[in-house]
Design a protein around this motif. Structure first.
Motif, PDB file in Angstrom:
ATOM      1  N   MET A 143      35.404  93.640 -50.254  1.00 25.46           N
ATOM      2  CA  MET A 143      34.444  94.189 -51.216  1.00 25.46           C
ATOM      3  C   MET A 143      35.131  94.541 -52.537  1.00 25.46           C
ATOM      4  O   MET A 143      34.552  94.344 -53.603  1.00 25.46           O
ATOM      5  CB  MET A 143      33.701  95.364 -50.600  1.00 25.46           C
ATOM      6  CG  MET A 143      32.787  94.901 -49.455  1.00 25.46           C
ATOM      7  SD  MET A 143      31.872  96.202 -48.637  1.00 25.46           S
ATOM      8  CE  MET A 143      30.649  96.576 -49.869  1.00 25.46           C
ATOM      9  N   LYS A 144      36.354  95.024 -52.465  1.00 19.94           N
ATOM     10  CA  LYS A 144      37.097  95.322 -53.689  1.00 19.94           C
ATOM     11  C   LYS A 144      37.352  94.051 -54.497  1.00 19.94           C
ATOM     12  O   LYS A 144      37.404  94.074 -55.722  1.00 19.94           O
ATOM     13  CB  LYS A 144      38.418  96.007 -53.343  1.00 19.94           C
ATOM     14  CG  LYS A 144      39.177  96.506 -54.546  1.00 19.94           C
ATOM     15  CD  LYS A 144      40.404  97.289 -54.138  1.00 19.94           C
ATOM     16  CE  LYS A 144      41.114  97.819 -55.365  1.00 19.94           C
ATOM     17  NZ  LYS A 144      42.309  98.574 -55.016  1.00 19.94           N
ATOM     18  N   LYS A 145      37.489  92.927 -53.806  1.00 25.25           N
ATOM     19  CA  LYS A 145      37.721  91.643 -54.475  1.00 25.25           C
ATOM     20  C   LYS A 145      36.439  91.040 -55.046  1.00 25.25           C
ATOM     21  O   LYS A 145      36.498  90.068 -55.776  1.00 25.25           O
ATOM     22  CB  LYS A 145      38.380  90.663 -53.509  1.00 25.25           C
ATOM     23  CG  LYS A 145      39.802  91.057 -53.180  1.00 25.25           C
ATOM     24  CD  LYS A 145      40.457  90.066 -52.247  1.00 25.25           C
ATOM     25  CE  LYS A 145      41.889  90.495 -51.953  1.00 25.25           C
ATOM     26  NZ  LYS A 145      42.592  89.536 -51.103  1.00 25.25           N
ATOM     27  N   ASP A 168      29.942  91.256 -52.101  1.00 22.87           N
ATOM     28  CA  ASP A 168      28.945  92.307 -52.269  1.00 22.87           C
ATOM     29  C   ASP A 168      28.652  93.054 -50.975  1.00 22.87           C
ATOM     30  O   ASP A 168      28.477  94.266 -50.987  1.00 22.87           O
ATOM     31  CB  ASP A 168      27.643  91.705 -52.811  1.00 22.87           C
ATOM     32  CG  ASP A 168      26.700  92.760 -53.314  1.00 22.87           C
ATOM     33  OD1 ASP A 168      27.014  93.399 -54.338  1.00 22.87           O
ATOM     34  OD2 ASP A 168      25.648  92.959 -52.671  1.00 22.87           O
ATOM     35  N   ARG A 169      28.627  92.341 -49.866  1.00 19.15           N
ATOM     36  CA  ARG A 169      28.292  92.984 -48.584  1.00 19.15           C
ATOM     37  C   ARG A 169      28.823  92.141 -47.438  1.00 19.15           C
ATOM     38  O   ARG A 169      28.820  90.914 -47.518  1.00 19.15           O
ATOM     39  CB  ARG A 169      26.778  93.127 -48.473  1.00 19.15           C
ATOM     40  CG  ARG A 169      26.248  93.823 -47.263  1.00 19.15           C
ATOM     41  CD  ARG A 169      26.304  95.343 -47.400  1.00 19.15           C
ATOM     42  NE  ARG A 169      25.858  95.971 -46.183  1.00 19.15           N
ATOM     43  CZ  ARG A 169      24.623  96.388 -45.946  1.00 19.15           C
ATOM     44  NH1 ARG A 169      23.694  96.264 -46.860  1.00 19.15           N
ATOM     45  NH2 ARG A 169      24.316  96.937 -44.794  1.00 19.15           N
ATOM     46  N   VAL A 170      29.251  92.797 -46.379  1.00 18.91           N
ATOM     47  CA  VAL A 170      29.736  92.110 -45.178  1.00 18.91           C
ATOM     48  C   VAL A 170      28.970  92.668 -43.983  1.00 18.91           C
ATOM     49  O   VAL A 170      28.914  93.882 -43.787  1.00 18.91           O
ATOM     50  CB  VAL A 170      31.256  92.316 -44.978  1.00 18.91           C
ATOM     51  CG1 VAL A 170      31.714  91.687 -43.672  1.00 18.91           C
ATOM     52  CG2 VAL A 170      32.038  91.726 -46.158  1.00 18.91           C
ATOM     53  N   PHE A 171      28.384  91.765 -43.211  1.00 15.75           N
ATOM     54  CA  PHE A 171      27.644  92.127 -42.007  1.00 15.75           C
ATOM     55  C   PHE A 171      28.473  91.748 -40.790  1.00 15.75           C
ATOM     56  O   PHE A 171      29.013  90.644 -40.722  1.00 15.75           O
ATOM     57  CB  PHE A 171      26.297  91.407 -41.971  1.00 15.75           C
ATOM     58  CG  PHE A 171      25.403  91.768 -43.117  1.00 15.75           C
ATOM     59  CD1 PHE A 171      24.642  92.919 -43.088  1.00 15.75           C
ATOM     60  CD2 PHE A 171      25.356  90.971 -44.253  1.00 15.75           C
ATOM     61  CE1 PHE A 171      23.821  93.268 -44.146  1.00 15.75           C
ATOM     62  CE2 PHE A 171      24.541  91.301 -45.319  1.00 15.75           C
ATOM     63  CZ  PHE A 171      23.770  92.451 -45.269  1.00 15.75           C
ATOM     64  N   GLY A 225      38.412  83.613 -38.731  1.00 13.20           N
ATOM     65  CA  GLY A 225      39.518  84.492 -39.111  1.00 13.20           C
ATOM     66  C   GLY A 225      40.093  84.176 -40.477  1.00 13.20           C
ATOM     67  O   GLY A 225      41.042  84.816 -40.921  1.00 13.20           O
ATOM     68  N   ALA A 226      39.516  83.219 -41.174  1.00 11.71           N
ATOM     69  CA  ALA A 226      40.021  82.817 -42.487  1.00 11.71           C
ATOM     70  C   ALA A 226      39.295  83.523 -43.634  1.00 11.71           C
ATOM     71  O   ALA A 226      39.386  83.092 -44.784  1.00 11.71           O
ATOM     72  CB  ALA A 226      39.901  81.304 -42.641  1.00 11.71           C
ATOM     73  N   HIS A 227      38.614  84.609 -43.354  1.00  7.73           N
ATOM     74  CA  HIS A 227      37.822  85.305 -44.363  1.00  7.73           C
ATOM     75  C   HIS A 227      38.645  85.814 -45.536  1.00  7.73           C
ATOM     76  O   HIS A 227      38.165  85.834 -46.661  1.00  7.73           O
ATOM     77  CB  HIS A 227      37.049  86.463 -43.718  1.00  7.73           C
ATOM     78  CG  HIS A 227      37.913  87.374 -42.933  1.00  7.73           C
ATOM     79  ND1 HIS A 227      38.232  87.116 -41.606  1.00  7.73           N
ATOM     80  CD2 HIS A 227      38.547  88.534 -43.257  1.00  7.73           C
ATOM     81  CE1 HIS A 227      39.015  88.079 -41.162  1.00  7.73           C
ATOM     82  NE2 HIS A 227      39.235  88.949 -42.142  1.00  7.73           N
ATOM     83  N   ASN A 228      39.892  86.217 -45.298  1.00  9.22           N
ATOM     84  CA  ASN A 228      40.722  86.739 -46.392  1.00  9.22           C
ATOM     85  C   ASN A 228      41.138  85.654 -47.376  1.00  9.22           C
ATOM     86  O   ASN A 228      41.559  85.963 -48.490  1.00  9.22           O
ATOM     87  CB  ASN A 228      41.955  87.455 -45.834  1.00  9.22           C
ATOM     88  CG  ASN A 228      41.599  88.790 -45.237  1.00  9.22           C
ATOM     89  OD1 ASN A 228      40.711  89.487 -45.720  1.00  9.22           O
ATOM     90  ND2 ASN A 228      42.270  89.145 -44.159  1.00  9.22           N
ATOM     91  N   LEU A 271      34.924  83.207 -54.576  1.00  7.86           N
ATOM     92  CA  LEU A 271      34.713  84.060 -55.750  1.00  7.86           C
ATOM     93  C   LEU A 271      35.432  83.507 -56.976  1.00  7.86           C
ATOM     94  O   LEU A 271      34.874  83.490 -58.082  1.00  7.86           O
ATOM     95  CB  LEU A 271      35.186  85.489 -55.463  1.00  7.86           C
ATOM     96  CG  LEU A 271      34.290  86.312 -54.542  1.00  7.86           C
ATOM     97  CD1 LEU A 271      35.018  87.551 -54.050  1.00  7.86           C
ATOM     98  CD2 LEU A 271      33.000  86.689 -55.269  1.00  7.86           C
ATOM     99  N   GLN A 272      36.665  83.045 -56.797  1.00  7.07           N
ATOM    100  CA  GLN A 272      37.416  82.481 -57.916  1.00  7.07           C
ATOM    101  C   GLN A 272      36.752  81.218 -58.448  1.00  7.07           C
ATOM    102  O   GLN A 272      36.627  81.035 -59.661  1.00  7.07           O
ATOM    103  CB  GLN A 272      38.860  82.175 -57.509  1.00  7.07           C
ATOM    104  CG  GLN A 272      39.706  81.660 -58.663  1.00  7.07           C
ATOM    105  CD  GLN A 272      39.774  82.647 -59.814  1.00  7.07           C
ATOM    106  OE1 GLN A 272      40.116  83.801 -59.613  1.00  7.07           O
ATOM    107  NE2 GLN A 272      39.429  82.222 -61.014  1.00  7.07           N
TER     108      GLN A 272
END
Length: 148
Positions: free
Chosen positions: A119-121, A124-127, A81-84, A91-92
């Motif tokens: 994806m906006k951040k 590239d892709r989320v499965f 649940g820590a994906h955000n 990425l940073q």
């Protein structure tokens, strides 16, 4: 066809193209890695060079390993649940290391409403759960190319 030295041009070995290198990361405190191992094995069997980081990796550890291994892409498995936090942090860190061209993708228990935000951040892709493994392999083969 002969060359100036009299040898056939066909006999000259060509340098083999470098295989795509993917780091499969398991960030955070989640201890469930069966899915990550299945994906790593499927990619390996498809001819991709895979580096698996193991459990409980910090974003810093994942990006450090990605830099050391000169990877072309990073696939994250996140069930905690820590994906955000984890995706944007990685990425940073990639941008900070001038590795912004490394493709970041992943999967796990990620609510549908969060996917467009990630994806906006720059993800590239989320499965999501239930995605056929071959779809992930095809994505990597179609989307990711060696950086060098």
């Amino acid at each position: 066809m002969a060359t100036a030295k009299g040898k056939s041009a066909a006999a000259t070995p060509k340098k083999a193209a470098r295989k795509v290198r993917i780091l499969v990361g398991k960030p955070g405190l989640d201890g469930h890695d069966r899915g990550a191992k299945i994906i790593a094995r499927a990619l390996r069997d498809a001819g991709v060079e895979v580096i698996y980081t193991g459990l409980h990796q910090t974003p810093e550890m994942i990006v450090s390993a990605a830099a050391q291994e000169d990877v072309d892409g990073i696939g994250l498995s996140i069930l905690s649940g820590a994906h955000n936090y984890l995706f944007p942090r990685i990425l940073q860190l990639l941008r900070d290391k001038k590795m912004g061209d490394v493709v970041l993708f992943g999967g796990g228990i990620i609510p549908d409403d969060d996917i467009p935000i990630l994806m906006k951040k720059g993800v590239d892709r989320v499965f999501t759960p239930g995605t056929p493994i071959q779809q992930i392999v095809d994505y990597v083969n179609d989307r990711i190319r060696p950086r060098k």
